[in-house]
Scaffold this active site. Sequence first.
Site, PDB file in Angstrom:
ATOM      1  CD  GLU A  81      -2.571  -1.466   0.047  1.00 20.39           C
ATOM      2  OE1 GLU A  81      -3.198  -0.403  -1.038  1.00 20.39           O
ATOM      3  OE2 GLU A  81      -3.137  -2.587  -0.127  1.00 20.39           O
ATOM      4  CG  HIS A  84      -1.087   0.946  -4.330  1.00 18.75           C
ATOM      5  ND1 HIS A  84      -0.952   0.838  -6.159  1.00 18.75           N
ATOM      6  CD2 HIS A  84      -1.641  -0.631  -4.017  1.00 18.75           C
ATOM      7  CE1 HIS A  84      -1.440  -0.978  -6.352  1.00 18.75           C
ATOM      8  NE2 HIS A  84      -1.723  -1.710  -4.889  1.00 18.75           N
TER       9      HIS A  84
END
Length: 283
Positions: A81, A84
């Site tokens: 994450e 991202h």
Amino acid sequence: HVREVPLDEDVDIKRLAEGSVGLTGADIRNLVNEAALWATRNGKSKVSMEDFEYARDKVLMGAKREEVLVGEEKEKTAYHEAGHALLAWLTKGADRVHKVTVIPRGRALGVTQTLPEEDRMNISESELLDRLAFLLGGRAAEKLVYHEFSAGAENDLEVATGLARRMVTKWGMSDKLGPVSYKLADEDPFLGREMHQQRQFSEHTLQIIDDEVARILHDAYDRSINILNEHRDKLDTLADALVETEEVSEQDIVELIGPSVHHEGNGKPLANSDELAPQDSAH
């Protein structure tokens, strides 16, 4: 949608609207209903901004699951994450990061939630390439840190491949194929109709389409790797914060690694087309 809802003094309608760009009227109605229900469950007579934040997370990212990530799985999800989030933080074409979490929601172990700053009806090739880099950022972070891939990037790859294919077949963004639209029969929404349609291009052209889609995705992945490698310290900082706190907001990330390209020089304060809607990259 909030006209009949008793609101607390801290509710900022403008901020709610800024965080609801891309949502349909039904989405917003659902968000308001969820906020009101959550406030009632907690014994409140008025709906506060905290209730709206809870409702938006539930509507956009899914309900929290009971299980909790621990150990290596939590760390790997945090890096995924963080990859991202950092790509969205550093590329102008990606939407602004709203929140990043490694709390399992819906079917995902972690989610990077982004929100557009305004409604969009069109998008440029450079912005699309930034979005592809963002979508492949989680996979790139896994490879950079752990030297292998996991199965968690399945949805990212599906979305990125669909976007790259539209760039090639619908939007003429391939120098090899030029300004031609290539409709594929399996895009027809009516079951069986593709059996009565003939493809309007050759097998050779179909191979070029596949090659161009693969080239665009490989280039986007390589770019993701290079950006994350260049900013490895920021990647580690974000991942460590996610392991420790499990959730970071846009303001938290500013304090951790500095302002994003969306904040720098635009003078705007931080604020909490179907193909241009809010994006959640889920691991």
